[in-house]
Design a protein around this motif. Structure first.
Motif, mmCIF file in Angstrom:
data_model
loop_
_atom_site.group_PDB
_atom_site.id
_atom_site.type_symbol
_atom_site.label_atom_id
_atom_site.label_comp_id
_atom_site.label_asym_id
_atom_site.label_seq_id
_atom_site.Cartn_x
_atom_site.Cartn_y
_atom_site.Cartn_z
ATOM 1 N N ILE A 178 41.992 81.788 57.658
ATOM 2 C CA ILE A 178 41.469 80.512 57.161
ATOM 3 C C ILE A 178 42.559 79.446 57.196
ATOM 4 O O ILE A 178 42.323 78.312 57.615
ATOM 5 C CB ILE A 178 40.909 80.673 55.732
ATOM 6 C CG1 ILE A 178 39.666 81.565 55.750
ATOM 7 C CG2 ILE A 178 40.576 79.305 55.124
ATOM 8 C CD1 ILE A 178 39.153 81.924 54.372
ATOM 9 N N SER A 179 43.760 79.823 56.775
ATOM 10 C CA SER A 179 44.860 78.853 56.723
ATOM 11 C C SER A 179 45.253 78.357 58.113
ATOM 12 O O SER A 179 45.761 77.245 58.264
ATOM 13 C CB SER A 179 46.078 79.471 56.030
ATOM 14 O OG SER A 179 46.683 80.465 56.845
ATOM 15 N N GLN A 180 45.018 79.185 59.129
ATOM 16 C CA GLN A 180 45.377 78.816 60.498
ATOM 17 C C GLN A 180 44.182 78.336 61.313
ATOM 18 O O GLN A 180 44.306 78.107 62.524
ATOM 19 C CB GLN A 180 46.000 80.030 61.205
ATOM 20 C CG GLN A 180 47.230 80.589 60.527
ATOM 21 C CD GLN A 180 48.390 79.612 60.528
ATOM 22 O OE1 GLN A 180 48.728 79.039 61.559
ATOM 23 N NE2 GLN A 180 49.010 79.417 59.367
ATOM 24 N N ASN A 181 43.017 78.189 60.641
ATOM 25 C CA ASN A 181 41.781 77.788 61.334
ATOM 26 C C ASN A 181 41.443 78.738 62.486
ATOM 27 O O ASN A 181 40.998 78.313 63.567
ATOM 28 C CB ASN A 181 41.900 76.355 61.857
ATOM 29 C CG ASN A 181 42.040 75.345 60.743
ATOM 30 O OD1 ASN A 181 41.337 75.417 59.731
ATOM 31 N ND2 ASN A 181 42.956 74.392 60.905
ATOM 32 N N LYS A 182 41.649 80.048 62.235
ATOM 33 C CA LYS A 182 41.395 81.047 63.279
ATOM 34 C C LYS A 182 40.288 82.024 62.903
ATOM 35 O O LYS A 182 40.048 82.992 63.617
ATOM 36 C CB LYS A 182 42.678 81.846 63.551
ATOM 37 C CG LYS A 182 43.814 81.052 64.155
ATOM 38 C CD LYS A 182 45.024 81.958 64.372
ATOM 39 C CE LYS A 182 46.190 81.213 65.003
ATOM 40 N NZ LYS A 182 47.372 82.102 65.183
ATOM 41 N N ASN A 184 36.971 81.853 62.813
ATOM 42 C CA ASN A 184 35.793 81.910 63.684
ATOM 43 C C ASN A 184 36.193 82.024 65.156
ATOM 44 O O ASN A 184 35.843 81.190 65.990
ATOM 45 C CB ASN A 184 34.921 80.678 63.465
ATOM 46 C CG ASN A 184 34.339 80.624 62.065
ATOM 47 O OD1 ASN A 184 33.831 81.628 61.569
ATOM 48 N ND2 ASN A 184 34.436 79.478 61.418
ATOM 49 N N LYS A 255 48.843 76.536 52.973
ATOM 50 C CA LYS A 255 47.493 76.946 52.583
ATOM 51 C C LYS A 255 47.381 78.455 52.424
ATOM 52 O O LYS A 255 46.680 78.951 51.542
ATOM 53 C CB LYS A 255 46.478 76.445 53.614
ATOM 54 C CG LYS A 255 45.040 76.604 53.169
ATOM 55 C CD LYS A 255 44.078 75.927 54.139
ATOM 56 C CE LYS A 255 42.642 76.016 53.647
ATOM 57 N NZ LYS A 255 41.697 75.342 54.593
#
Length: 313
Positions: A178-182, A184, A255
């Protein structure tokens, strides 16, 4: 060698010797009985399913017994070797993790803080597995931040042979994604699915081998309530200051560490119901979040992955 490696060796030797005096040598008879009962399927839950340590120890023990026939001495020497190696990786892996964010000087402070919590974490003669568990968590954190996620299912599989507690690593991994936008991405879904399958395979495989054994959830929660004053004192000595510092660092943390600190609330609740909180070695993985966040307040360096440590002005 860099100065930090001398510190790692020093802390390894100190922690090893402390564990040797408190865990390995006091009651070799009990240790041998526990090891034998686990390997023969006669142990109670949850120790029955913690087969990694006794299996490795037994293998090394058989080799040593060629030269030292006394089985108690062979057991002691085998686990002294394993414990020494485990503590080296305990500190070395933690240093490599801290090094992602901080300078060597700050990393040394972090290593010393980690060593300080070890003495009060040792509470029984069959406890080294909790230190192995910390190593597995740390290796997984390194794999995450180095984008080598594909190896994480292997950490889950091996870690499950040591402690079922490793399943909480999934919460930290999702927090990282989630913190790295990875989250999905196909890669993330694949790693999560394979990690879940690895945990399930080991979980049911051990129960197929040794049968289903369990302990009532209220057994541990009752013990915690009965010993609440002792537990409060331990929490104050081992966790309170780290928690205060981490909360102070929350706003300026990345984050991942913000989500990690929040998730420790769930970790704490599960610990209350599924473990005895007087055995704080089981809480060691939490320091992967608490110590880096605390270091920001103590040193003025803030966490910025992939870049040199930067001093706050």
């Amino acid at each position: 060698m860099k100065p930090v490696y001398y510190i790692i060796i020093l802390l390894t030797l100190i922690s090893y010797k402390f564990a040797d005096m408190k865990i390995l040598t006091p009651d070799l008879l009990t240790r041998n009985e526990v090891q034998t009962n686990i390997l023969t399927g006669q142990m109670d839950y949850p120790y029955q399913y913690r087969v990694l340590k006794p299996a490795i120890g037994y293998t090394l023990q058989k080799f040593i017994s060629i030269f030292i026939p006394n089985r108690f001495r062979a057991h002691l020497y085998a686990f002294e070797i394993i414990t020494l190696i485990a503590f080296f990786f305990f500190f070395f892996c933690f240093y490599r993790f801290l090094k992602i964010f901080f300078s060597d000087t700050t990393c040394i402070i972090g290593l010393i803080l980690l060593q300080l919590v070890i003495p009060l974490s040792i509470t029984s003669v069959w406890q080294e597995g909790d230190f192995y568990n910390f190593v597995f968590f740390t290796i997984a954190f390194l794999l995450m931040f180095r984008s080598k996620d594909y190896y994480i299912p292997l950490v889950f599989a091996v870690g499950m042979l040591n402690r079922e507690q490793i399943v909480f690593l999934m919460v930290f991994y999702i927090a990282y994604l989630i913190s790295q936008n990875k989250l999905n991405t196909k890669k993330s879904y694949f790693v999560i699915l394979l990690s879940t399958a690895a945990c399930a395979f080991v979980y049911f495989g051990l129960r197929w081998k040794f049968g289903f054994k369990y302990t009532e959830v209220n057994y541990n929660s009752s013990r915690n309530i009965e010993n609440i004053w002792h537990i409060i004192q331990l929490l104050a000595a081992e966790i309170l200051i780290f928690a205060i510092l981490s909360i102070k660092a929350f706003r300026t943390s990345g984050k991942f560490f913000q989500l990690g600190l929040i998730s420790l609330g769930l970790y704490f609740i599960l610990f209350f119901f599924y473990g005895y909180m007087g055995e704080l070695a089981k809480f060691l993985p939490a320091y992967l979040i608490l110590i880096p966040m605390s270091l920001q307040v103590l040193t003025g360096e803030f966490i910025e992955p992939g870049k040199p440590a930067i001093k706050e002005k």
